[in-house]
Scaffold this motif. Structure first.
Motif, PDB file in Angstrom:
ATOM      1  N   LEU A  31       0.827  -1.210   0.000  1.00  0.00           N
ATOM      2  CA  LEU A  31       0.000   0.000   0.000  1.00  0.00           C
ATOM      3  C   LEU A  31       0.858   1.256   0.000  1.00  0.00           C
ATOM      4  N   ALA A  32       0.349   2.258  -0.676  1.00  0.00           N
ATOM      5  CA  ALA A  32       0.967   3.581  -0.588  1.00  0.00           C
ATOM      6  C   ALA A  32       0.689   4.127   0.808  1.00  0.00           C
ATOM      7  N   PRO A  33       1.536   5.017   1.313  1.00  0.00           N
ATOM      8  CA  PRO A  33       1.328   5.545   2.666  1.00  0.00           C
ATOM      9  C   PRO A  33      -0.072   6.122   2.888  1.00  0.00           C
ATOM     10  N   GLU A  34      -0.610   6.822   1.890  1.00  0.00           N
ATOM     11  CA  GLU A  34      -1.946   7.400   2.070  1.00  0.00           C
ATOM     12  C   GLU A  34      -3.024   6.318   2.105  1.00  0.00           C
ATOM     13  N   ASP A  35      -2.826   5.229   1.353  1.00  0.00           N
ATOM     14  CA  ASP A  35      -3.772   4.108   1.402  1.00  0.00           C
ATOM     15  C   ASP A  35      -3.684   3.389   2.735  1.00  0.00           C
ATOM     16  N   ASP A  36      -2.459   3.258   3.255  1.00  0.00           N
ATOM     17  CA  ASP A  36      -2.267   2.620   4.559  1.00  0.00           C
ATOM     18  C   ASP A  36      -2.958   3.441   5.646  1.00  0.00           C
ATOM     19  N   ALA A  37      -2.821   4.760   5.583  1.00  0.00           N
ATOM     20  CA  ALA A  37      -3.471   5.638   6.557  1.00  0.00           C
ATOM     21  C   ALA A  37      -5.001   5.529   6.445  1.00  0.00           C
ATOM     22  N   TYR A  38      -5.512   5.455   5.212  1.00  0.00           N
ATOM     23  CA  TYR A  38      -6.949   5.328   5.007  1.00  0.00           C
ATOM     24  C   TYR A  38      -7.456   4.007   5.576  1.00  0.00           C
ATOM     25  N   LEU A  39      -6.708   2.922   5.337  1.00  0.00           N
ATOM     26  CA  LEU A  39      -7.090   1.624   5.888  1.00  0.00           C
ATOM     27  C   LEU A  39      -7.124   1.673   7.410  1.00  0.00           C
ATOM     28  N   GLU A  40      -6.147   2.310   8.012  1.00  0.00           N
ATOM     29  CA  GLU A  40      -6.130   2.451   9.472  1.00  0.00           C
ATOM     30  C   GLU A  40      -7.362   3.217   9.961  1.00  0.00           C
ATOM     31  N   SER A  41      -7.779   4.254   9.208  1.00  0.00           N
ATOM     32  CA  SER A  41      -8.967   5.014   9.611  1.00  0.00           C
ATOM     33  C   SER A  41     -10.224   4.153   9.515  1.00  0.00           C
ATOM     34  N   LEU A  42     -10.273   3.268   8.527  1.00  0.00           N
ATOM     35  CA  LEU A  42     -11.415   2.363   8.401  1.00  0.00           C
ATOM     36  C   LEU A  42     -11.453   1.364   9.549  1.00  0.00           C
ATOM     37  N   VAL A  43     -10.295   0.819   9.914  1.00  0.00           N
ATOM     38  CA  VAL A  43     -10.231  -0.118  11.034  1.00  0.00           C
ATOM     39  C   VAL A  43     -10.657   0.576  12.327  1.00  0.00           C
ATOM     40  N   SER A  44     -10.239   1.816  12.495  1.00  0.00           N
ATOM     41  CA  SER A  44     -10.653   2.580  13.680  1.00  0.00           C
ATOM     42  C   SER A  44     -12.164   2.760  13.711  1.00  0.00           C
ATOM     43  N   ALA A  45     -12.763   3.002  12.554  1.00  0.00           N
ATOM     44  CA  ALA A  45     -14.220   3.153  12.480  1.00  0.00           C
ATOM     45  C   ALA A  45     -14.920   1.854  12.876  1.00  0.00           C
ATOM     46  N   VAL A  46     -14.390   0.724  12.427  1.00  0.00           N
ATOM     47  CA  VAL A  46     -14.972  -0.578  12.787  1.00  0.00           C
ATOM     48  C   VAL A  46     -14.854  -0.803  14.285  1.00  0.00           C
ATOM     49  N   ARG A  47     -13.703  -0.463  14.834  1.00  0.00           N
ATOM     50  CA  ARG A  47     -13.507  -0.637  16.280  1.00  0.00           C
ATOM     51  C   ARG A  47     -14.479   0.223  17.084  1.00  0.00           C
ATOM     52  N   SER A  48     -14.863   1.356  16.534  1.00  0.00           N
ATOM     53  CA  SER A  48     -15.780   2.233  17.256  1.00  0.00           C
ATOM     54  C   SER A  48     -17.239   1.816  17.085  1.00  0.00           C
ATOM     55  N   GLY A  49     -17.467   0.742  16.312  1.00  0.00           N
ATOM     56  CA  GLY A  49     -18.825   0.215  16.194  1.00  0.00           C
ATOM     57  C   GLY A  49     -19.495   0.416  14.858  1.00  0.00           C
ATOM     58  N   ARG A  50     -18.804   1.014  13.896  1.00  0.00           N
ATOM     59  CA  ARG A  50     -19.407   1.199  12.571  1.00  0.00           C
ATOM     60  C   ARG A  50     -19.538  -0.150  11.869  1.00  0.00           C
ATOM     61  N   ARG A  51     -20.571  -0.275  11.041  1.00  0.00           N
ATOM     62  CA  ARG A  51     -20.774  -1.507  10.285  1.00  0.00           C
ATOM     63  C   ARG A  51     -19.723  -1.596   9.173  1.00  0.00           C
ATOM     64  N   ALA A  52     -19.322  -2.832   8.842  1.00  0.00           N
ATOM     65  CA  ALA A  52     -18.293  -2.998   7.824  1.00  0.00           C
ATOM     66  C   ALA A  52     -18.426  -4.335   7.112  1.00  0.00           C
ATOM     67  N   VAL A  53     -17.935  -4.331   5.883  1.00  0.00           N
ATOM     68  CA  VAL A  53     -17.759  -5.549   5.104  1.00  0.00           C
ATOM     69  C   VAL A  53     -16.316  -5.501   4.617  1.00  0.00           C
TER      70      VAL A  53
END
Length: 95
Positions: A31-53
């Motif tokens: 992953l490019a650094p910006e994609d890695d950061a975006y993925l981390e933000s998505l994982v954080s959203a899932v951890r906070s209770g957001r729905r995900a696939v």
């Protein structure tokens, strides 16, 4: 359809494999650094209770996937929203 019984264990395993030291992350990530950061933000959203696939295609073209904080019907509805939004963007030539 395979749905893991223990979503927390799946997330921990994914995160354990996705969190190498900063030095090896830069060397071993596709992953490019910006994609890695975006993925981390998505994982954080899932951890906070957001729905995900989450869908990953393995080398052998098998799909691995999980639903988090969502029922299977909700996950299918989310995938439909992604398909619709992508279709609109293609039609508007934004992609």
């Amino acid at each position: 359809m395979e749905v893991p019984g223990d979503i927390d264990a799946v997330l921990k395993r994914l995160l354990k494999n996705a969190r190498p030291a900063a030095k090896s992350r830069a060397e071993g990530s596709a992953l490019a650094p910006e994609d890695d950061a975006y993925l981390e933000s998505l994982v954080s959203a899932v951890r906070s209770g957001r729905r995900a696939v989450l869908i990953v295609e393995d080398v052998d073209e098998r799909l691995r996937y999980m639903f988090s904080n969502a029922l299977p019907a909700e996950a299918v509805a989310m995938l439909g929203k992604v398909t619709e939004a992508t279709g609109r963007r293609i039609a508007e030539s934004d992609i």
